[in-house]
Write a protein that holds these residues in place. Structure first.
Motif, PDB file in Angstrom:
ATOM      1  N   LYS A  74       0.835  -1.206   0.000  1.00 17.02           N
ATOM      2  CA  LYS A  74       0.000   0.000   0.000  1.00 17.02           C
ATOM      3  C   LYS A  74       0.868   1.254   0.000  1.00 17.02           C
ATOM      4  N   GLU A  82      -4.766  -1.639  -6.046  1.00 14.05           N
ATOM      5  CA  GLU A  82      -5.833  -2.628  -6.169  1.00 14.05           C
ATOM      6  C   GLU A  82      -5.333  -4.040  -5.899  1.00 14.05           C
ATOM      7  N   LYS A 134     -10.909  -9.213   2.659  1.00 12.77           N
ATOM      8  CA  LYS A 134     -11.311  -8.101   1.801  1.00 12.77           C
ATOM      9  C   LYS A 134     -11.439  -6.824   2.638  1.00 12.77           C
ATOM     10  N   LYS A 135     -12.092  -6.985   3.780  1.00 15.08           N
ATOM     11  CA  LYS A 135     -12.322  -5.836   4.643  1.00 15.08           C
ATOM     12  C   LYS A 135     -11.002  -5.256   5.156  1.00 15.08           C
ATOM     13  N   GLU A 158      -9.455  -3.315   2.417  1.00 20.76           N
ATOM     14  CA  GLU A 158     -10.201  -2.083   2.129  1.00 20.76           C
ATOM     15  C   GLU A 158      -9.965  -1.036   3.213  1.00 20.76           C
ATOM     16  N   ASP A 159      -9.846  -1.527   4.451  1.00 21.97           N
ATOM     17  CA  ASP A 159      -9.627  -0.611   5.572  1.00 21.97           C
ATOM     18  C   ASP A 159      -8.340   0.190   5.434  1.00 21.97           C
ATOM     19  N   LYS A 178      -8.447  -0.936  -3.207  1.00 23.22           N
ATOM     20  CA  LYS A 178      -9.643  -1.357  -3.930  1.00 23.22           C
ATOM     21  C   LYS A 178      -9.495  -2.875  -4.041  1.00 23.22           C
ATOM     22  N   VAL A 179     -10.566  -3.620  -3.718  1.00 18.36           N
ATOM     23  CA  VAL A 179     -10.440  -5.077  -3.708  1.00 18.36           C
ATOM     24  C   VAL A 179     -11.473  -5.746  -4.614  1.00 18.36           C
ATOM     25  N   ARG A 180     -10.984  -6.690  -5.393  1.00 20.00           N
ATOM     26  CA  ARG A 180     -11.892  -7.488  -6.206  1.00 20.00           C
ATOM     27  C   ARG A 180     -11.737  -8.923  -5.739  1.00 20.00           C
TER      28      ARG A 180
END
Ligand SMILES: Nc1ncnc2c1ncn2[C@@H]1O[C@H](COP(=O)(O)OP(=O)(O)OP(=O)(O)O)[C@@H](O)[C@H]1O
Ligand SMILES: [Mg+2]
Length: 162
Positions: free
Chosen positions: A30, A36, A90-91, A94-95, A99-101
């Motif tokens: 990050k 992503e 995922k969370k 995202e936190d 961006k998560v797929r």
């Protein structure tokens, strides 16, 4: 010279201990320009294509269902279960601003990983050295070995705990 950036990361997981260790390294990207994450779990089609085993299971359970019906219910259940396991990951990602797929697919794990890395044009694949099997004397799990053999993407391999 071409500038190298690791914006899009593919993180394939079998939810094993070692794959979990790789998550911290995904997070570290990050601050290195990561934007992503494609979170991927592959349901190994070879596990659910064992028709003779499925029909034996049906017999033992005393269920009056066709093997095809059972197979499709099994797939649905496995997809749901994987999606559930992915929710927390995922969370977490995202936190921290990714961006998560999240993707759950059915196929041969290394083939799907290589294909998705190519189709989604990821910048790097981050994965564990071992997975669920985690054999002591094996240097690299077969999924990771095949990914580094067959993909032209950079691969960051996170070692298992001793
Ligand atoms: N089904 C899968 N879906 C997504 N990623 C996977 C899957 N299986 C393995 N991986 C990824 O590959 C890494 C290495 O796992 P691998 O399966 O190669 O090792 P193993 O289970 O110890 O050995 P093997 O599967 O060869 O018996 C895991 O940490 C994970 O990142
Ligand atoms: Mg494995």
């Amino acid at each position: 010279m071409e500038e190298i950036v690791y914006k899009k990361i593919l993180y394939p997981t079998d939810f094993s201990e070692t794959a979990k260790l790789a998550l911290s390294h995904v997070k570290a990207f990050k601050t290195l320009g990561g934007e992503e994450v494609i979170l991927l779990h592959v349901i190994d089609e070879r596990d659910i294509k064992k028709k003779d085993i499925l029909s034996l299971l049906l017999g033992v359970a005393g269920l009056n269902k066709s093997v095809e019906e059972f197979e499709s219910e099994l797939k649905e259940k496995l997809i749901k279960e994987a999606k559930n396991k992915m929710e927390n990951i995922k969370k977490e990602l995202e936190d921290i601003g990714f961006k998560v797929r999240d993707m759950v697919v059915i196929g041969i794990p290394h083939e799907e990983i290589v294909e998705i890395a190519k189709n989604c044009d990821v910048d790097i694949i981050i994965m564990g050295s071992h997975g669920i099997t985690n054999l002591k004397e094996i240097l690299l799990g077969s999924v990771t070995e095949n990914v580094i053999k067959k993909s032209d993407k950079p691969v960051l391999i996170i070692r298992r705990k001793e």
